[in-house]
Every structure is written in structure tokens, then in C-alpha cells.
Design a protein around this motif. Structure first.
Motif, PDB file in Angstrom:
ATOM      1  N   CYS A   3     -33.463  -0.434  17.948  1.00  0.00           N
ATOM      2  CA  CYS A   3     -33.901   0.421  16.845  1.00  0.00           C
ATOM      3  C   CYS A   3     -35.124   1.238  17.247  1.00  0.00           C
ATOM      4  O   CYS A   3     -36.040   0.718  17.898  1.00  0.00           O
ATOM      5  CB  CYS A   3     -34.240  -0.472  15.646  1.00  0.00           C
ATOM      6  SG  CYS A   3     -34.826   0.456  14.226  1.00  0.00           S
ATOM      7  N   HIS A  26     -37.405   2.301  15.338  1.00  0.00           N
ATOM      8  CA  HIS A  26     -38.589   1.990  14.532  1.00  0.00           C
ATOM      9  C   HIS A  26     -39.370   0.833  15.122  1.00  0.00           C
ATOM     10  O   HIS A  26     -40.584   0.872  15.217  1.00  0.00           O
ATOM     11  CB  HIS A  26     -38.184   1.667  13.091  1.00  0.00           C
ATOM     12  CG  HIS A  26     -39.334   1.214  12.250  1.00  0.00           C
ATOM     13  ND1 HIS A  26     -39.414  -0.039  11.708  1.00  0.00           N
ATOM     14  CD2 HIS A  26     -40.470   1.855  11.878  1.00  0.00           C
ATOM     15  CE1 HIS A  26     -40.539  -0.161  11.019  1.00  0.00           C
ATOM     16  NE2 HIS A  26     -41.196   0.977  11.110  1.00  0.00           N
ATOM     17  N   GLY A  27     -38.646  -0.217  15.507  1.00  0.00           N
ATOM     18  CA  GLY A  27     -39.299  -1.374  16.103  1.00  0.00           C
ATOM     19  C   GLY A  27     -38.491  -1.758  17.322  1.00  0.00           C
ATOM     20  O   GLY A  27     -37.882  -0.907  17.957  1.00  0.00           O
ATOM     21  N   ASP A  28     -38.473  -3.040  17.639  1.00  0.00           N
ATOM     22  CA  ASP A  28     -37.677  -3.412  18.799  1.00  0.00           C
ATOM     23  C   ASP A  28     -36.502  -4.292  18.384  1.00  0.00           C
ATOM     24  O   ASP A  28     -36.083  -5.164  19.116  1.00  0.00           O
ATOM     25  CB  ASP A  28     -38.552  -4.113  19.842  1.00  0.00           C
ATOM     26  CG  ASP A  28     -39.290  -5.284  19.227  1.00  0.00           C
ATOM     27  OD1 ASP A  28     -39.069  -5.550  18.033  1.00  0.00           O
ATOM     28  OD2 ASP A  28     -40.080  -5.929  19.932  1.00  0.00           O
ATOM     29  N   ALA A  29     -35.998  -4.077  17.176  1.00  0.00           N
ATOM     30  CA  ALA A  29     -34.896  -4.911  16.702  1.00  0.00           C
ATOM     31  C   ALA A  29     -33.591  -4.519  17.388  1.00  0.00           C
ATOM     32  O   ALA A  29     -33.361  -3.343  17.689  1.00  0.00           O
ATOM     33  CB  ALA A  29     -34.756  -4.759  15.195  1.00  0.00           C
ATOM     34  N   CYS A  80     -30.371  -1.544  10.332  1.00  0.00           N
ATOM     35  CA  CYS A  80     -31.175  -2.399  11.217  1.00  0.00           C
ATOM     36  C   CYS A  80     -31.474  -3.729  10.510  1.00  0.00           C
ATOM     37  O   CYS A  80     -31.790  -3.746   9.327  1.00  0.00           O
ATOM     38  CB  CYS A  80     -32.475  -1.676  11.547  1.00  0.00           C
ATOM     39  SG  CYS A  80     -33.612  -2.697  12.495  1.00  0.00           S
ATOM     40  N   HIS A 116     -35.854  -4.077   9.108  1.00  0.00           N
ATOM     41  CA  HIS A 116     -36.447  -3.459   7.906  1.00  0.00           C
ATOM     42  C   HIS A 116     -35.410  -2.681   7.108  1.00  0.00           C
ATOM     43  O   HIS A 116     -35.776  -1.840   6.292  1.00  0.00           O
ATOM     44  CB  HIS A 116     -37.569  -2.484   8.288  1.00  0.00           C
ATOM     45  CG  HIS A 116     -38.677  -3.107   9.069  1.00  0.00           C
ATOM     46  ND1 HIS A 116     -38.903  -2.813  10.397  1.00  0.00           N
ATOM     47  CD2 HIS A 116     -39.612  -4.020   8.726  1.00  0.00           C
ATOM     48  CE1 HIS A 116     -39.947  -3.515  10.831  1.00  0.00           C
ATOM     49  NE2 HIS A 116     -40.386  -4.254   9.839  1.00  0.00           N
ATOM     50  N   GLY A 158     -33.689  -0.208   7.875  1.00  0.00           N
ATOM     51  CA  GLY A 158     -33.553   1.217   8.171  1.00  0.00           C
ATOM     52  C   GLY A 158     -32.113   1.497   8.578  1.00  0.00           C
ATOM     53  O   GLY A 158     -31.392   0.586   9.006  1.00  0.00           O
ATOM     54  N   ILE A 207     -36.846   4.672   9.278  1.00  0.00           N
ATOM     55  CA  ILE A 207     -36.463   5.382  10.499  1.00  0.00           C
ATOM     56  C   ILE A 207     -37.044   6.794  10.495  1.00  0.00           C
ATOM     57  O   ILE A 207     -36.855   7.548   9.539  1.00  0.00           O
ATOM     58  CB  ILE A 207     -34.922   5.456  10.629  1.00  0.00           C
ATOM     59  CG1 ILE A 207     -34.308   4.056  10.548  1.00  0.00           C
ATOM     60  CG2 ILE A 207     -34.540   6.178  11.923  1.00  0.00           C
ATOM     61  CD1 ILE A 207     -34.824   3.073  11.557  1.00  0.00           C
TER      62      ILE A 207
HETATM   63  S1  FES Z   1     -37.154  -2.223  13.458  1.00  0.00           S
HETATM   64 FE1  FES Z   1     -35.394  -1.235  12.758  1.00  0.00          FE
HETATM   65  S2  FES Z   1     -35.929  -0.468  10.802  1.00  0.00           S
HETATM   66 FE2  FES Z   1     -37.749  -1.375  11.558  1.00  0.00          FE
END
Ligand code: FES
Length: 475
Positions: free
Chosen positions: A405, A407-410, A424, A427, A429, A443
Motif C-alpha cells: 500500500c 499509504h503505509g507498508d501494509a 487495504c 486503514h 484505504g 490513499i
Molecule cells: S497502509 Fe494502506 S491505507 Fe494505510
């Protein structure tokens, strides 16, 4: 012993320390669960949340109408108490679940509930959305999480005072008025991307306009009843928000990357579960925020052996909190003893590795395995260093995108496919799988998408990326 008071602000020394210690956006423990089962539990629907919503609204309308009809009589007291508790108290769980976008399958229905619910709680919708993203990224990490309600050392007296919501409620109104006047603050600067700040000020102005109109109504009719109906429940109904909300993290560990130590699950009766929308399964919610509230009891059943023993009821939870508060008032570093099962945790999706053909392939195409993806299915693939995700949308389009992702590292391989989008798991997103564009906050940056084709029953990708588009700053 003199209690050491830590800096809980988002811009102080603890914030820097949390980053240095690797606690910011850290790797959290997740209970082990079969990916297919998790995907099953993450499926949304419209019927169940629709029934819950209609029932909840009916209770609000009925209690409000009753209270209004009893003006001047003592019956108005219980009438407004019930009405206020529903509006200023039980709304919190609706705000929360629809803010995550996990209640309804249709996103517009989630938003339809989220925005009015935000007003009913005097929470500015956009600011609180971003604050809550952070709460999930850095749950109870000092200097990172703006939603810590009990800075250490805590006290039972402060807990009792919080239940009046006089300080919390007036703080929310003060902040909203400040934002309505166009004044920003540290929390907005840290949490809300620049592109969204205009919305914060606009929403604040709308809230203030409604409050002013209600005050004018009260003055014109020389009556306090309009205020009991609009705005007032934020104060006098908030006791329920606290009653449930305090049990989520109070007295548990700060600066901990395992929700089993920082978060509490409490088993409660069906009425409480309706009012609280199953958020009593709070550890489960934090570990797997993509699972809608109506599936949390099932999720609890799947992973409970890997969690700390849940508290058997609210009384038991509060006993534990009072005990922890007493000890932490004397020594803020004191921690509740908590038995955590020794289990390995999440294994992650099974990654099927494929040799990166790269330059060695005759025509520049790399094999990604059999073309057997059904609608809604995904297959993570590692091609060299690239972590990619093959996915088949509900309309049958097979796509290849980056797996991590933006936004983060998911890892999106543990996310959920909703139509032509992927959500995701961290969060909630969302990205449009066909274009990579972000379609839901938080996102801000699109996913890379890659060319994929089917040949001789095999899926193949070309070396070159077919597209990517940055569409804003990343948080
Ligand atoms: S890590 Fe994917 S929406 Fe935040």
C-alpha cells in the motif's frame, strides 16, 4: 515517588522518540488466521447494517418525539435521557464503523451515516477521520496517537470528571469555532494532508452555523428544549461514549506493538453490543480493521486462543482499570500483568515466487503462473525484488499491481476486493485495481499497475510498468 509526566503532544519530544524507537508505523503482531477465512469475514453487506441503522434511527425518533411531547412534564427527563444517550452516546460506534467504511458494502451509505454522526458528536468529520487513521497506525504510542484519553499518571477522579464530558465537549466546541475562524493547529498540521485542510474549515463553519441557528431558536422561543434536542446530547449523552470507550485501552500498555497488551476485549450482553456495534471486540477490530462489526464475534471465535483472556463483563473491565489506575498513579511505569499466549502470529499470505525472467525472456514477458484466478481472487507474486499482486476484479478483469500500500507498508494481499477496487487491510484505504488510483482516504498516491496478459493458459507480465500516477502528498 514523583510521577513523571510524559509529553503526549504530537509535536513534542516523545513524538521524535517514538520514531527513533521504531514505534511509529511499526510492525504489529497479528493473530494467525487462514487468509481465505479472513477474506470471508471481511465481506460487507448492506442488509444487516441497514436493519441496525433503521432500528437505531427509529429509537432516536421515538425517544425524541416522546421527550418533545412531554415538555413541561417530569416525563421529559427520562425521555431526553434516552434520546440524548442514543444521539450523544451510541452514535460514537456508528461514527466509528461507518468512518472505517466497513459497515455497508456501498460506500455512499457509509458516508451518509458518517457525516451526520460526526456532527452529532461535535467531531469535525475530516479531522477526526485522519486522527483515527493515526490511532490505528500507532495505537497508544505516546507522541503519535492523538486519541489517548488517559495520559499517565491516570486517576479515578479524572475518569469520573471525564464522564461529565464538560471539559471534552467544550474542548471540541472551542476547537471547532477556532477552525471555523480559519485558525489551524498542530494536530491539523501533523495529521491532515494539506489538500484536505480546506474541508476541515468548511465543516467547522457548517457545525457552527447549525449551533448558532439552534441558539437563536432557543432564544426566540425562550426555551432550553431546542438545545436539549440539538447540540446538548453531545454533552449529556456522552457518558455512554465514555462508558464503553474507556474500556478499550485504559490502564493497558503504552508504546507497545501488540494489541493484545494495549487493547482490551470485553464480553457484553446483546443490548450493549447493539449500542456499541460489537466494538467490545476491540483487540480483534484493531488487528483486522477490515472485518465489519457484524463479523467480529466470529473473528473472535477464530482467534481467541491466541489472545489474552477477554474480560467477562463491564464490571470486571472497570475493576481492572481502577486497579491499574491506582498503581499507575503511584508509579506511571507500572503495568498490568497480562497473560499473552505464546503463538507465532500471522504468517502472511502464501507468496508464490516466480523466477524473474527479465532480460533472459525472449520477448520480454515473464510467466506469473496459471490463468486460473476466479472473480474476487488474488495471488501475491514476487518477481525479483518486486512485490506484486495479481487480482481478478468482480467483473473478471485480471490485473497486476504493486502489492504494498502506498499509504503505509501494509500488504494488500491480505486486503479485500470490492468490485473493481481493493481495500487495504490497515486503514481501509482503497485503490481502483484497473488504474491504481486511490479511491478512498487515506490513499494519496496511486499504486503502480503493470501490463498483464493471458497466453496459452498462463498469465504473463511485461517488464515495463503500464502506468502510475502520483496524486498528492503521502501521510
Ligand atoms: S497502509 Fe494502506 S491505507 Fe494505510
Amino acid at each position: 515517588m514523583t510521577a513523571t509526566v510524559r509529553d503526549y503532544s504530537l509535536t513534542g519530544v516523545e513524538s521524535t522518540r517514538a520514531v527513533e524507537r521504531g514505534l511509529a508505523n511499526g510492525q504489529w503482531f497479528q493473530a494467525d488466521i487462514e487468509p481465505d477465512r479472513l477474506r470471508e469475514l471481511s465481506v460487507r453487506q448492506n442488509l444487516r447494517p441497514g436493519i441496525d441503522l433503521v432500528l437505531w434511527l427509529a429509537l432516536i425518533v421515538a425517544s425524541g418525539a416522546f421527550a418533545w411531547s412531554q415538555r413541561g412534564s417530569w416525563w421529559a427527563v427520562p425521555g431526553f435521557f434516552v434520546y440524548g444517550t442514543l444521539v450523544g452516546g451510541s452514535t460514537d460506534a456508528r461514527w466509528h464503523e461507518h468512518g472505517h467504511g466497513t459497515a455497508f458494502r456501498s460506500q455512499w451509505l457509509n458516508d451518509l451515516v458518517y457525516y451526520p454522526a460526526s456532527f452529532m458528536l461535535a467531531r469535525e468529520a475530516t479531522y477526526w477521520r485522519w486522527s483515527h487513521f493515526r490511532h490505528h497506525t500507532d495505537t497508544i504510542i505516546v507522541g503519535r496517537d492523538a486519541e489517548i484519553i488517559f495520559p499517565r499518571p491516570p486517576s479515578v477522579a479524572k475518569l469520573a470528571w471525564l464522564f461529565t464530558h464538560l471539559e471534552g465537549g467544550s474542548g471540541l466546541i472551542r476547537t471547532t469555532v477556532k477552525h471555523a475562524l480559519g485558525q489551524s493547529d498542530d494536530n491539523i498540521d501533523v495529521l491532515v494532508p494539506e489538500s484536505e485542510r480546506g474541508r476541515v474549515f468548511l465543516e467547522a463553519r457548517i457545525y457552527v452555523a447549525i449551533w448558532v441557528a439552534t441558539i437563536v431558536w432557543a432564544i426566540a422561543t425562550r426555551s432550553l428544549y431546542p438545545l436539549l434536542l440539538i447540540g446538548g446530547p453531545t454533552f449529556y449523552g456522552a457518558w455512554l461514549v465514555l462508558f464503553f470507550g474507556v474500556t478499550q485501552h485504559a490502564g493497558l500498555r503504552e508504546d507497545e506493538l501488540d494489541h493484545r497488551r494495549s487493547t482490551r476485549t470485553v464480553l457484553v450482553n446483546p443490548v450493549f453490543r447493539f449500542l456499541y456495534l460489537n466494538m467490545n471486540y476491540h483487540v480483534e477490530h484493531h488487528m483486522f480493521p477490515a472485518v465489519p462489526y457484524y463479523n467480529l464475534p466470529e473473528l473472535h471465535g477464530e482467534i481467541r486462543e491466541q489472545l489474552a483472556e477477554p474480560k467477562p463483563g463491564m464490571i470486571s473491565a472497570y475493576k481492572e482499570i481502577f486497579y491499574a489506575f491506582r498503581e499507575q498513579a503511584k508509579d506511571p511505569s507500572w503495568e498490568l500483568p497480562r497473560h499473552i499466549p505464546d503463538v507465532p502470529g500471522w504468517r502472511g499470505p502464501i507468496v508464490q515466487g516466480f523466477e524473474w525472467a527479465g532480460d533472459s525472456s525472449v520477448d520480454g514477458w515473464t510467466d506469473l503462473g496459471p490463468a486460473d484466478l476466479a472473480s474476487g481472487a488474488m495471488r501475491p507474486v514476487d518477481v525479483g525484488d518486486a512485490k506484486l499482486l495479481l487480482a481478478c476484479t468482480d467483473t473478471g478483469d485480471v490485473v497486476l499491481v504493486d502489492r504494498i500500500c502506498t499509504h503505509g507498508d501494509a500488504d494488500l494481499a491480505t486486503g479485500t476486493i470490492l468490485g473493481c477496487e481493493i481495500e487495504c487491510p490497515k486503514h481501509n484505504g482503497r485503490f481502483d485495481l484497473r488504474t491504481g488510483e486511490g479511491t478512498r482516504r487515506p490513499i494519496q498516491t496511486a499504486l503502480m499497475t503493470y501490463t498483464v496478459r493471458t497466453r496459452n493458459g498462463r498469465l504473463e507480465t511485461h517488464i515495463a510498468a503500464s502506468g502510475s500516477a502520483a496524486n498528492g502528498e503521502e501521510r
